[in-house]
Motif scaffolding. Sequence first.
Motif, mmCIF file in Angstrom:
data_model
loop_
_atom_site.group_PDB
_atom_site.id
_atom_site.type_symbol
_atom_site.label_atom_id
_atom_site.label_comp_id
_atom_site.label_asym_id
_atom_site.label_seq_id
_atom_site.Cartn_x
_atom_site.Cartn_y
_atom_site.Cartn_z
ATOM 1 N N SER A 1 0.836 -1.209 0.000
ATOM 2 C CA SER A 1 0.000 0.000 0.000
ATOM 3 C C SER A 1 0.871 1.260 0.000
ATOM 4 O O SER A 1 0.517 2.261 -0.627
ATOM 5 N N HIS A 2 2.004 1.206 0.663
ATOM 6 C CA HIS A 2 2.936 2.341 0.641
ATOM 7 C C HIS A 2 3.435 2.570 -0.785
ATOM 8 O O HIS A 2 3.488 3.716 -1.259
ATOM 9 N N ASP A 3 3.796 1.505 -1.468
ATOM 10 C CA ASP A 3 4.246 1.631 -2.858
ATOM 11 C C ASP A 3 3.138 2.203 -3.742
ATOM 12 O O ASP A 3 3.400 3.016 -4.631
ATOM 13 N N LEU A 4 1.905 1.790 -3.500
ATOM 14 C CA LEU A 4 0.780 2.296 -4.287
ATOM 15 C C LEU A 4 0.583 3.795 -4.047
ATOM 16 O O LEU A 4 0.335 4.558 -4.986
ATOM 17 N N GLU A 5 0.711 4.232 -2.813
ATOM 18 C CA GLU A 5 0.629 5.667 -2.525
ATOM 19 C C GLU A 5 1.666 6.437 -3.331
ATOM 20 O O GLU A 5 1.380 7.515 -3.873
ATOM 21 N N GLN A 6 2.864 5.871 -3.427
ATOM 22 C CA GLN A 6 3.952 6.530 -4.152
ATOM 23 C C GLN A 6 3.677 6.621 -5.652
ATOM 24 O O GLN A 6 4.078 7.586 -6.310
ATOM 25 N N LYS A 7 2.988 5.632 -6.203
ATOM 26 C CA LYS A 7 2.646 5.651 -7.632
ATOM 27 C C LYS A 7 1.674 6.765 -7.969
ATOM 28 O O LYS A 7 1.604 7.205 -9.114
ATOM 29 N N TYR A 8 0.914 7.225 -7.002
ATOM 30 C CA TYR A 8 -0.089 8.267 -7.221
ATOM 31 C C TYR A 8 0.383 9.642 -6.746
ATOM 32 O O TYR A 8 -0.441 10.538 -6.575
ATOM 33 N N LEU A 9 1.678 9.820 -6.530
ATOM 34 C CA LEU A 9 2.177 11.127 -6.106
ATOM 35 C C LEU A 9 1.872 12.183 -7.166
ATOM 36 O O LEU A 9 1.960 11.919 -8.372
ATOM 37 N N ARG A 10 1.521 13.372 -6.715
ATOM 38 C CA ARG A 10 1.323 14.529 -7.586
ATOM 39 C C ARG A 10 2.084 15.685 -6.960
ATOM 40 O O ARG A 10 1.798 16.064 -5.831
ATOM 41 N N GLY A 11 3.046 16.200 -7.684
ATOM 42 C CA GLY A 11 3.841 17.302 -7.155
ATOM 43 C C GLY A 11 4.602 16.924 -5.905
ATOM 44 O O GLY A 11 4.803 17.748 -5.034
ATOM 45 N N GLY A 12 5.014 15.651 -5.817
ATOM 46 C CA GLY A 12 5.765 15.175 -4.662
ATOM 47 C C GLY A 12 4.916 14.879 -3.436
ATOM 48 O O GLY A 12 5.451 14.544 -2.386
ATOM 49 N N GLN A 13 3.600 15.030 -3.550
ATOM 50 C CA GLN A 13 2.716 14.771 -2.412
ATOM 51 C C GLN A 13 1.748 13.641 -2.740
ATOM 52 O O GLN A 13 1.337 13.473 -3.893
ATOM 53 N N ARG A 14 1.377 12.897 -1.692
ATOM 54 C CA ARG A 14 0.410 11.815 -1.869
ATOM 55 C C ARG A 14 -0.983 12.383 -2.113
ATOM 56 O O ARG A 14 -1.342 13.408 -1.549
ATOM 57 N N LEU A 15 -1.729 11.683 -2.945
ATOM 58 C CA LEU A 15 -3.132 12.047 -3.144
ATOM 59 C C LEU A 15 -4.011 11.452 -2.060
ATOM 60 O O LEU A 15 -5.096 11.950 -1.788
ATOM 61 N N PHE A 16 -3.539 10.348 -1.467
ATOM 62 C CA PHE A 16 -4.327 9.641 -0.462
ATOM 63 C C PHE A 16 -3.404 8.923 0.500
ATOM 64 O O PHE A 16 -2.229 8.724 0.218
ATOM 65 N N ASN A 17 -3.967 8.537 1.625
ATOM 66 C CA ASN A 17 -3.280 7.730 2.629
ATOM 67 C C ASN A 17 -4.017 6.406 2.742
ATOM 68 O O ASN A 17 -5.240 6.383 2.846
ATOM 69 N N LEU A 18 -3.267 5.320 2.673
ATOM 70 C CA LEU A 18 -3.833 3.975 2.801
ATOM 71 C C LEU A 18 -3.268 3.318 4.043
ATOM 72 O O LEU A 18 -2.053 3.173 4.168
ATOM 73 N N ASP A 19 -4.133 2.911 4.952
ATOM 74 C CA ASP A 19 -3.708 2.162 6.138
ATOM 75 C C ASP A 19 -4.430 0.827 6.148
ATOM 76 O O ASP A 19 -5.646 0.775 6.391
ATOM 77 N N PRO A 20 -3.709 -0.262 5.876
ATOM 78 C CA PRO A 20 -4.361 -1.574 5.952
ATOM 79 C C PRO A 20 -4.564 -2.003 7.400
ATOM 80 O O PRO A 20 -3.753 -1.704 8.281
ATOM 81 N N GLY A 21 -5.664 -2.699 7.610
ATOM 82 C CA GLY A 21 -5.963 -3.226 8.930
ATOM 83 C C GLY A 21 -6.567 -4.606 8.827
ATOM 84 O O GLY A 21 -7.081 -5.006 7.776
ATOM 85 N N LEU A 22 -6.492 -5.333 9.924
ATOM 86 C CA LEU A 22 -7.087 -6.659 10.007
ATOM 87 C C LEU A 22 -8.173 -6.647 11.068
ATOM 88 O O LEU A 22 -7.937 -6.274 12.215
ATOM 89 N N LEU A 23 -9.360 -7.049 10.655
ATOM 90 C CA LEU A 23 -10.490 -7.147 11.550
ATOM 91 C C LEU A 23 -10.733 -8.627 11.831
ATOM 92 O O LEU A 23 -10.808 -9.431 10.907
ATOM 93 N N THR A 24 -10.769 -8.966 13.112
ATOM 94 C CA THR A 24 -11.091 -10.327 13.541
ATOM 95 C C THR A 24 -12.266 -10.237 14.503
ATOM 96 O O THR A 24 -12.765 -9.145 14.784
ATOM 97 N N GLN A 25 -12.667 -11.354 15.039
ATOM 98 C CA GLN A 25 -13.756 -11.330 16.013
ATOM 99 C C GLN A 25 -13.367 -10.541 17.264
ATOM 100 O O GLN A 25 -14.215 -9.928 17.902
ATOM 101 N N GLU A 26 -12.091 -10.576 17.596
ATOM 102 C CA GLU A 26 -11.626 -10.018 18.868
ATOM 103 C C GLU A 26 -11.072 -8.603 18.788
ATOM 104 O O GLU A 26 -11.012 -7.913 19.803
ATOM 105 N N ARG A 27 -10.616 -8.177 17.584
ATOM 106 C CA ARG A 27 -9.834 -6.945 17.531
ATOM 107 C C ARG A 27 -9.829 -6.329 16.150
ATOM 108 O O ARG A 27 -10.172 -6.963 15.165
ATOM 109 N N PHE A 28 -9.343 -5.079 16.122
ATOM 110 C CA PHE A 28 -9.025 -4.395 14.874
ATOM 111 C C PHE A 28 -7.617 -3.856 15.009
ATOM 112 O O PHE A 28 -7.319 -3.100 15.943
#
Length: 184
Positions: A85-112
Amino acid sequence: MSTPRPPLSAQLVLSLFSSRWEMFWPDLIPSLESFLGRLESAGTPIPFSETTYYEAEFGTPLQRRLLAFEQLVPQERLREIKLWSHDLEQKYLRGGQRLFNLDPGLLTQERFVLATGKNFTHRIYLGDGVFADLTLIYQAGRWQTLPWTFRDYAAPVLQHQLTQLRLKYRAKLGIFDKSPVRTS
């Protein structure tokens, strides 16, 4: 004595925020699906106003959207998905800045759990500069915050979306009741 064994696969949730949605959405979806599988749901955008930390990079008004994918993932993939996801953010850079922030998470029965590149006292190192952040726990039929839970994840609107994703996750596991899960 405990015997080590793999945990159940988890529901992958991507937390995506930006103020420039028109510059990448929905064109981003094929890139996500090529690595993560079919997108199952894209939650309603939620205003992100708990901090001004990201405004210089992303502008305003920021909105967060939770994305969930059809296929459950082995929990040990969190590090790999964060790096991708970090690499994907870098592919979408515009003017040296990210267009978006991606934070992957795992959801289970017990936690996020969210993946991050930032170390802190409660975060567990997964390797390659990636840490796991225990963001929320699920007990007594609802999400419980922790002293370090980000304020937007403590808000009812985001927790409602996570609860809906948790119900879908449990259905994928063949668990259809809404009773709390024992964690001891």
